[in-house]
Design a protein around this motif. Structure first.
Motif: not given
Length: 554
Positions: A28-31, A35-37, A90-92, A94-100
Motif C-alpha cells: 500500500h505504501r509503495q502504491s 502516486w506521489e512520484i 495519464a494519472l493527472v 486522463r484517468i485521475p479517479l483510477t489514479g486515486l
C-alpha cells in the motif's frame, strides 16, 4: 552491511497472518509513493511548458526536456523516462479517479501501467471521464483481479462509453498483422506471427493435438521444444516423430495432414443474442460460437467429460461438445462485446466475424425459454450436465482463484462444498451456485492443501468467491465473473437439487473386538469441518460490511 539474524524478530513472535499484513501494508505504501512520484513528474512537466506556448512541432519540446531530466537523474534510458512522463500525465489528466485507486493501494504501479496502456484508446476523447469513472468504481467494488481480468475490466468500460475507439484500434491491428523472423544468439531465431485471436488459439490447439498424437510421454524434449518442433514441422510438411528411442513407443508419426485432429479443436466465444443481430427471445441467452466438430452435444445432453471432483482433479482441457449459450438475451444490444475463451473481451464486430466462419456453430444455452436446465447427468448427481458445465465456464471466464489467468475451458469444475457421495443431499450438491472453475493447480491445492473457499451471491447479485489459506489468511470475495459483461447470466435458472431425506444412524457394535470406531470417515470429518467454517464465515460476513478503504487522500 549484512543483516544479522538477531535483528529479526523471534520466530515464535510472528505469524503468517501478521507477516501478510506487513506485506500488504508495504505494498500500500509503495502504491502511494508511486502516486506521489507521478504527481511530482506531472508538476515538472507543467513547469517546463513553453511560455508563450508554441505549436507542438519541435523535437526537443517540454515533454522531451522532462523525459531527459528524469532519465539523467534516475539513470534510465529514454524509453523508460518517456513512459514515466506518459503515465504521470495519464494519472493527472486522463484517468485521475483510477489514479486515486493507486493512491489507496487498490492497485499497484504495475497494474496502473497496464490501465494507462489500455485507456490510451480514449486519450483526448470526450468519453475519457466516463471511462475513468467506471474503471475506478469497478476497482473499488472488485479490486484488480488477475492481469487478464484487469484488462477485461478496462475494455468493458471502453466498450460501454466509446465502442468506436475499440473498433478503430481493432481495425488498425488487423491491418498490421505480420510474420517476422528475428535472429537470436547461438544459431537460433524467433518466428513471430500476429493473427486474429481465434486463429492463434486454433493454431496453438492444433500444435498441442499434434504433440499428443505423435509424441509419447517418454520423449526427452521439454514442453516448449515440443511445441516448436510441432509448429515448424507442420509448416514445412515434415512428419513429427517421437524421439524417445523406445521399442515399445506407442506414438504414431504425424505429418501435416491433421484434418481428424482439427475436427476435435474447439474455440469458445460467448456473446448476447443481440450482438449477432438475431431475433431476441426471453431466456435464449448470449450465444457462444466458434470453430468446432459437430452440432451434437447440446445443452442438457449427457456430458462425456464433465468434472466436479473434490477429492482429485476432474477432466481438464477444452470441451469438445461444441459452442453453447450462456444466458438470456440482453435487449438486442448489437454493440455489446463478446468474450473469447483464452483471450478475453473482444469487439462485437469480431464476434460477428467469427460467427460468419463456415466452421462456426451457434447454439443457445437454453433452446426452450423459461425452462429450468438440468444440473447433472441422468442417474449421476455428481457429474455436471453439459448445460451447467458450459454455464459455469461462461460465467467464471477464468480460474476463480485471485490472480490466476487460466482460461475457464482449460480448468476443472469443482464442487465448492465437497460432494457427499454417500448422501448427496447432505452437502455439496451439483448446482450453479455451488461449483466453479479452478485450474488444476488451484483445484489440487484446495483439495489436498487445506485451503478453504466459499462462493456466494452478494446484495448486488454478483457471484463472489472468498478463499482462506491454511494459515487463516482470507482473500475477500470479489465479483470478477462474466456476469458483469453479460448481466443476463444471472437470470439463467437450473433445476433445484432434491431435498435431503431422513438418515438412518449407524448401529453401534461395541463387541466387534476391533477397538474404537469412527462414526464417519476422516475425509467426511474434514468436509464437515469445512462446511462449519464456511457457515461461520458467512455469518461473519453478514454482520460486517467490507466496504472500500477509507478516503484518506490528502
Amino acid at each position: 552491511m549484512p543483516v544479522e539474524s538477531s535483528a529479526l524478530p523471534p520466530a515464535d513472535t510472528v505469524s503468517v497472518a501478521g507477516l501478510i499484513d506487513n506485506i500488504r501494508g508495504r505494498d500500500h505504501r509503495q502504491s502511494r509513493l508511486a502516486w506521489e512520484i507521478y504527481t511530482d513528474i506531472e508538476r515538472i512537466h507543467a513547469l517546463t511548458l513553453d511560455r508563450p506556448p508554441e505549436l507542438d512541432t519541435r523535437v526537443f519540446d517540454h515533454f522531451a526536456n522532462s523525459s531527459a531530466l528524469l532519465g539523467a537523474v534516475n539513470h534510465i534510458d529514454k524509453s523508460h523516462a518517456d513512459a514515466l512522463v506518459n503515465e504521470a500525465l495519464a494519472l493527472v489528466h486522463r484517468i485521475p479517479l483510477t489514479g486515486l485507486c493507486l493512491y489507496d493501494g487498490i492497485i499497484n504501479q504495475r497494474q496502473f501501467q497496464l490501465l494507462v496502456s489500455v485507456t490510451d484508446l480514449v486519450d483526448g476523447w470526450p468519453s475519457a471521464p466516463d471511462v475513468d469513472k467506471q474503471i475506478a468504481k469497478d476497482l473499488q467494488d472488485n479490486g484488480p483481479g488477475s492481469t487478464r481480468r484487469l484488462r477485461d475490466l478496462t475494455k468493458r468500460a471502453i466498450f460501454a462509453h466509446d465502442p468506436d475507439a475499440v473498433r478503430r484500434r481493432a481495425e488498425q491491428a488487423r491491418a498490421r498483422r505480420t510474420a517476422t523472423v528475428r535472429p537470436r544468439p547461438d544459431g537460433m531465431a524467433h518466428l513471430g506471427i500476429t493473427a486474429p485471436a481465434e486463429d492463434a488459439q486454433l493454431a496453438m490447439a492444433a500444435v498441442e493435438a499434434l504433440i499428443a498424437a505423435a509424441i509419447c510421454p517418454h520423449d526427452p524434449r521439454k514442453k516448449n521444444a515440443r511445441r516448436s518442433d510441432a509448429a515448424m514441422n507442420t509448416l514445412q510438411g515434415i512428419p513429427l516423430v517421437c524421439q524417445c528411442g523406445r521399442e515399445d513407443c506407442t506414438a504414431t508419426p504425424r505429418g501435416a495432414g491433421m484434418s481428424d485432429l482439427h475436427a476435435r479443436i474447439v474455440v469458445h466465444v460467448i456473446c448476447q443474442d443481440g450482438t449477432l443481430g438475431g431475433d431476441s427471445h426471453d431466456g435464449g441467452g448470449p450465444d457462444e460460437g466458434g470453430p468446432q466438430d459437430s452440432p451434437d452435444g447440446g445443452p442438457g445432453s449427457e456430458d462425456p467429460g464433465g468434472d466436479g471432483s473434490d477429492d482429485g482433479p476432474g477432466d481438464d482441457g477444452p470441451s469438445d461438445d461444441g459452442p453453447h449459450n450462456s444466458g438470456p438475451e440482453c435487449g438486442g444490444d448489437a454493440e455489446r462485446p463478446g468474450f473469447l475463451d483464452g483471450y478475453g473481451v473482444i469487439t462485437a464486430d469480431h464476434v460477428r466475424a467469427i460467427a460468419q466462419r463456415p466452421d462456426a456453430i451457434i447454439r443457445p444455452l437454453n433452446p426452450k425459454p423459461g425452462q429450468a436446465l438440468p444440473t447433472h447427468q441422468p442417474g449421476d448427481p455428481y457429474r455436471f450436465s453439459a448445460a451447467l458445465d458450459t454455464f459455469i465456464r461462461a460465467r467464471d471466464g477464468y480460474c476463480v482463484f485471485a490472480g490466476c489467468n487460466k482460461p475457464a475451458w482449460a480448468c476443472d469444475l469443482d464442487h465448492v462444498d465437497e460432494f457427499n457421495h454417500d448422501d448427496p443431499a447432505a452437502g455439496g450438491q451439483t448446482s450453479a451456485g455451488g461449483a466453479n472453475a479452478k485450474c488444476r493447480y488451484h483445484h489440487l491445492i484446495k483439495t489436498f492443501g487445506e485451503w478453504l473457499d466459499d462462493q456466494f451471491v452478494d446484495a448486488d447479485g454478483r457471484t463472489r468467491v472468498t478463499v482462506t489459506s491454511p494459515d487463516g489468511v482470507t482473500i475477500e470475495g470479489r465479483g470478477h465473473t462474466n456476469e458483469m459483461l453479460f448481466p443476463a447470466l444471472r437470470t439463467v435458472r437450473f433445476q433445484k437439487p432434491p431435498p435431503r431425506g431422513p438418515t438412518t444412524p449407524a448401529a453401534d457394535d461395541p463387541n466387534n473386538g476391533s477397538g474404537p470406531r469412527r462414526t464417519r470417515t476422516r475425509t467426511a470429518d474434514k468436509h464437515a469441518r469445512r462446511r462449519r467454517e464456511r457457515e461461520l464465515n458467512r455469518r461473519f460476513r453478514e454482520l460486517h460490511d467490507f466496504g472500500p478503504p477509507p478516503d484518506d487522500r490528502r
